[in-house]
Design a protein around this motif. Structure first.
Motif: not given
Length: 295
Positions: A113-116, A106-110, A170-178
């Protein structure tokens, strides 16, 4: 016309209620069968005719599960804790692995995702494309490199070897980017004008707005880590470092299966997942609905 419309609506409601009831039963019945089966005697379990309710409630399966093996409570910096039933140690290992994986993911993906979503830099689109492509990459393809990597850094046969590969999901990054795409840029600019640092902006503005997505990702990650039997089987070998599902599998004899023991272990393993879902179900529901709209 109104009567016909009301009849159609009532018929639709009845059909929907029946379908939902049937689907709910199909999902609940396996859990019911496991829990009741864990309290059945061997005669009831092996009966040719299904016994839907235990004729006598016994604790033999749980006694076998707790008494068959033992393991130290902890092993930290050469210190060994008191001996406890191995099933408790396996359950603690699984909870620790799943919780740490959930928090780190959750920490790394958030952050990613925010940066992307909100930062503009060279190679941003290429990086996101690689992350999306990685979502379609089967875990078995990278399994051998993962094993060699964990062995090279001395983490093989430790819980870290089962945690680290999950953190970069990767799914976590994709989800929180959205979800981060929905954060208004005006609020970020106002925070910058007020002198807020990047960390302060992220923690005070971005995190509260993407909290439903983080809650959904927390459940996804916890369940994925908890049920990742294949990764656990490859990375963990020592008795004191096994997870609950892997430990129960090793307790089975080569030419026989103790179904009561399996049901007792499955009931014990299912309890933390149910608790986590009940805690995060509000965020899980919001995350699914909001993610569907924004995606």
């Amino acid at each position: 016309m109104r009567k016909k419309t009301k009849k159609k609506q009532s018929a639709y409601t009845i059909v929907s209620a029946v379908l939902i009831t049937v689907i709910a039963f199909l999902f609940i019945f396996p859990l019911y069968w496991i829990i009741t089966g864990s309290f059945k005697s061997k005669m009831d379990i092996m009966s040719v005719t299904p016994i839907w309710w235990p004729t006598s409630w016994v604790m033999d399966n749980y006694q076998t599960l707790m008494g068959k093996r033992s393991a130290p409570l902890f092993e930290i910096l050469g210190m060994v804790g008191p001996t406890i039933p191995a099933a408790f140690r396996w359950l603690l290992n699984t909870v620790f692995m799943a919780v740490v994986s959930m928090i780190l993911t959750c920490i790394t993906s958030s952050m990613a995702g925010y940066v992307l979503a909100k930062k503009r830099f060279i190679g941003r689109n290429l990086l996101f494309s690689l992350i999306v492509c990685a979502m379609a990459l089967p875990k078995q393809v990278i399994l051998i490199p993962l094993i060699r990597e964990m062995s090279a850094i001395g983490l093989y046969d430790t819980l870290s070897a089962a945690i680290i590969p999950i953190v970069g999901w990767p799914f976590g990054v994709f989800l929180l980017k959205q979800f981060s795409e929905g954060v208004p840029g005006e609020m970020l600019e106002a925070a910058c004008v007020d002198g807020a640092s990047e960390i302060r902006t992220f923690t005070d503005i971005v995190i509260p707005m993407i909290k439903p997505g983080i809650g959904a990702l927390a459940i996804f990650t916890f369940i994925s880590s908890w049920n990742d039997y294949f990764m656990q089987l490859i990375m963990l070998t020592s008795n004191s470092r096994l997870t609950i599902s892997l430990g129960i599998a090793t307790m089975q004899a080569e030419n026989s299966t103790d179904y009561g023991l399996l049901m007792a272990g499955s009931a014990l393993a299912a309890l933390p997942i149910i608790i986590v879902f009940l805690i995060f179900q509000k965020y899980f529901t919001k995350g699914i609905t909001l993610g569907a709209v924004k995606g």
